[in-house]
Design an enzyme around this catalytic site. Structure first.
Site, PDB file in Angstrom:
ATOM      1  NE  ARG A 193     -68.539 -25.535  20.912  1.00 33.63           N
ATOM      2  CZ  ARG A 193     -67.530 -26.409  20.801  1.00 33.63           C
ATOM      3  NH1 ARG A 193     -67.602 -27.564  21.443  1.00 33.63           N
ATOM      4  NH2 ARG A 193     -66.446 -26.138  20.084  1.00 33.63           N
ATOM      5  NE  ARG A 199     -60.709 -29.247  20.021  1.00 37.62           N
ATOM      6  CZ  ARG A 199     -61.775 -29.898  20.490  1.00 37.62           C
ATOM      7  NH1 ARG A 199     -61.815 -31.216  20.449  1.00 37.62           N
ATOM      8  NH2 ARG A 199     -62.780 -29.242  21.006  1.00 37.62           N
ATOM      9  CB  CYS A 256     -67.849 -29.327  27.312  1.00 37.21           C
ATOM     10  SG  CYS A 256     -66.485 -30.377  27.846  1.00 37.21           S
ATOM     11  CG  ASP A 304     -64.239 -31.297  30.792  1.00 37.82           C
ATOM     12  OD1 ASP A 304     -64.657 -32.166  29.990  1.00 37.82           O
ATOM     13  OD2 ASP A 304     -63.215 -30.622  30.578  1.00 37.82           O
ATOM     14  CG  HIS A 316     -63.293 -25.835  24.919  1.00 37.09           C
ATOM     15  ND1 HIS A 316     -63.379 -25.375  23.617  1.00 37.09           N
ATOM     16  CD2 HIS A 316     -63.900 -27.056  24.919  1.00 37.09           C
ATOM     17  CE1 HIS A 316     -64.010 -26.262  22.884  1.00 37.09           C
ATOM     18  NE2 HIS A 316     -64.334 -27.281  23.635  1.00 37.09           N
ATOM     19  CD  GLN A 334     -68.556 -26.940  25.119  1.00 40.41           C
ATOM     20  OE1 GLN A 334     -68.099 -27.640  24.239  1.00 40.41           O
ATOM     21  NE2 GLN A 334     -69.853 -26.901  25.384  1.00 40.41           N
TER      22      GLN A 334
HETATM   23  N1  NVA Z   1     -61.141 -30.859  29.034  1.00 40.69           N
HETATM   24  C1  NVA Z   1     -61.459 -31.646  27.870  1.00 40.69           C
HETATM   25  C2  NVA Z   1     -62.491 -30.969  27.028  1.00 40.69           C
HETATM   26  C3  NVA Z   1     -62.950 -31.766  25.832  1.00 40.69           C
HETATM   27  C4  NVA Z   1     -63.904 -31.031  24.951  1.00 40.69           C
HETATM   28  C5  NVA Z   1     -60.201 -31.892  27.059  1.00 40.69           C
HETATM   29  O1  NVA Z   1     -59.408 -30.971  26.899  1.00 40.69           O
HETATM   30  O2  NVA Z   1     -60.015 -33.030  26.602  1.00 40.69           O
HETATM   31  N1   CP Z   2     -67.040 -30.294  23.623  1.00 43.36           N
HETATM   32  C1   CP Z   2     -66.192 -30.449  22.583  1.00 43.36           C
HETATM   33  O1   CP Z   2     -65.407 -29.561  22.237  1.00 43.36           O
HETATM   34  O2   CP Z   2     -66.307 -31.644  21.950  1.00 43.36           O
HETATM   35  P1   CP Z   2     -65.364 -32.254  20.823  1.00 43.36           P
HETATM   36  O3   CP Z   2     -64.043 -32.603  21.488  1.00 43.36           O
HETATM   37  O4   CP Z   2     -66.083 -33.450  20.317  1.00 43.36           O
HETATM   38  O5   CP Z   2     -65.140 -31.205  19.764  1.00 43.36           O
END
Ligand code: NVA
Ligand code: CP
Length: 310
Positions: free
Chosen positions: A292, A101, A264, A224, A128, A131
């Site tokens: 997930r 990530r 998500c 989201d 993502h 997800q």
């Molecule tokens: N769009 C959000 C998704 C979190 C899982 C982010 O990137 O923070």
């Molecule tokens: N939806 C998701 O990826 O959650 P986290 O940021 O908690 O991993």
């Protein structure tokens, strides 16, 4: 270079179905396959916070018989700027796959180019895809199919979730609509790619600044956060433009009566989604979060089989 999963269109429609089928098998039978028995290790690296991704990859790798080597990048030499390619060459002699990530999509691409093991995108600023695999598995279970369904995403049309819905949904033959304010539209190149994929799959992809128009007849309504990780400094600007795109009871009245709702998580009740919707009968968000685990176990099993030539 082995197969990696860096963006949703790294899988063909047929491969996506193989992974959904395997994910359903893992959901029914948690220890169905143990391709990491040994235990063999998988590195799971975080440049951004996480709850679900950290837990689901850790539990999933353990259930596959392996050892999840969770690395907080800031506490590693990566945080001091060691080249991605050097990190890849060190990790790939000791682990079976690398899950990461991070911020730029170019970073996971650089890791995949240098590594001799599969690399999995566990969220970048652009996509993502893990997800959306879980999300589509959830929708398939709820609706019995994906192709031909109308999926509407409301909110920040330029974020990773919007982009992954466009690509992943188009691969699956869905009709994906993004409803977002002007200035927060999907990346034009990603929208164009989704339209190209949809031509083959029988789906479609589009953007609308009218939330109501985007929601018309939706079978799936997704949203989201309006403030993604890394955008915290813009949170004042990222509120009022998005208010008309809130997924609340009025928004749901424009969708199909039997529409399901995805988020998500983490969710901000009273911002992008009303409590009555996320906690209401149309919400499938807790199945989505559980999936997930199953989807990522299926993905890792599938990638390892490809890498090992089995
Ligand atoms: N769009 C959000 C998704 C979190 C899982 C982010 O990137 O923070
Ligand atoms: N939806 C998701 O990826 O959650 P986290 O940021 O908690 O991993």
């Amino acid at each position: 270079m082995p197969r990696s999963f860096l963006r949703d269109d790294d899988l063909t429609a047929t491969e996506q179905v193989e992974i959904f089928d395997l994910a359903d098998t893992f959901r029914a039978e948690r220890f169905h396959q143990q391709p990491l028995a040994g235990p063999q290790s998988v590195a799971v690296i975080f440049d951004k916070p996480s709850t679900r991704t950290r837990v689901s990859f850790s539990v999933g790798i353990a259930e596959l018989g392996g050892y999840p080597l969770v690395i907080d990048a800031q506490s590693s030499q990566m945080g001091r700027g060691e080249p991605i390619e050097d990190t890849a060459r060190v990790l790939d002699r000791q682990v079976e796959a690398i899950v990461w990530r991070t911020f730029g999509q170019d970073r996971v691409e650089a890791m995949a180019s240098a590594a001799s093991v599969p690399v999995v995108n566990a969220l970048t600023d652009l996509f993502h895809p893990c997800q959306v695999l879980a999300d589509l598995q959830t929708v398939r279970a709820a609706k019995g199919r994906l192709a031909g369904l109308r999926l509407t995403y409301l909110g920040d049309g330029a974020n990773n979730m919007a982009h992954s819905y466009l690509l992943g949904g188009a691969v699956a033959g869905m009709h994906v609509r993004v409803g977002s304010p002007a200035g927060y539209e999907p990346d034009p190149a990603i929208l164009a790619r989704a339209r190209e994929l949809a031509t083959d799959s029988g789906g479609s992809a589009g953007h609308d600044t009218s939330a109501k128009a985007a929601l018309e007849g939706a079978d799936v309504v997704a949203t989201d956060t309006w403030v993604s990780m890394g955008q915290e400094g813009q949170s004042d600007d990222r509120s009022s433009p998005f208010v008309p795109y809130t997924v609340d009871a009025e928004a749901m009245s424009y969708a199909a009566a039997d529409a399901v709702v995805l988020h998500c998580l983490p969710a901000y009740r009273g911002k992008e989604i009303a409590a009555e919707v996320i906690d209401g009968p149309q919400s499938v968000v807790w199945d989505e979060a559980e999936n997930r685990l199953h989807a990522q176990k299926a993905l890792l099993t599938w990638l390892l089989a490809k890498a090992r030539g089995v």
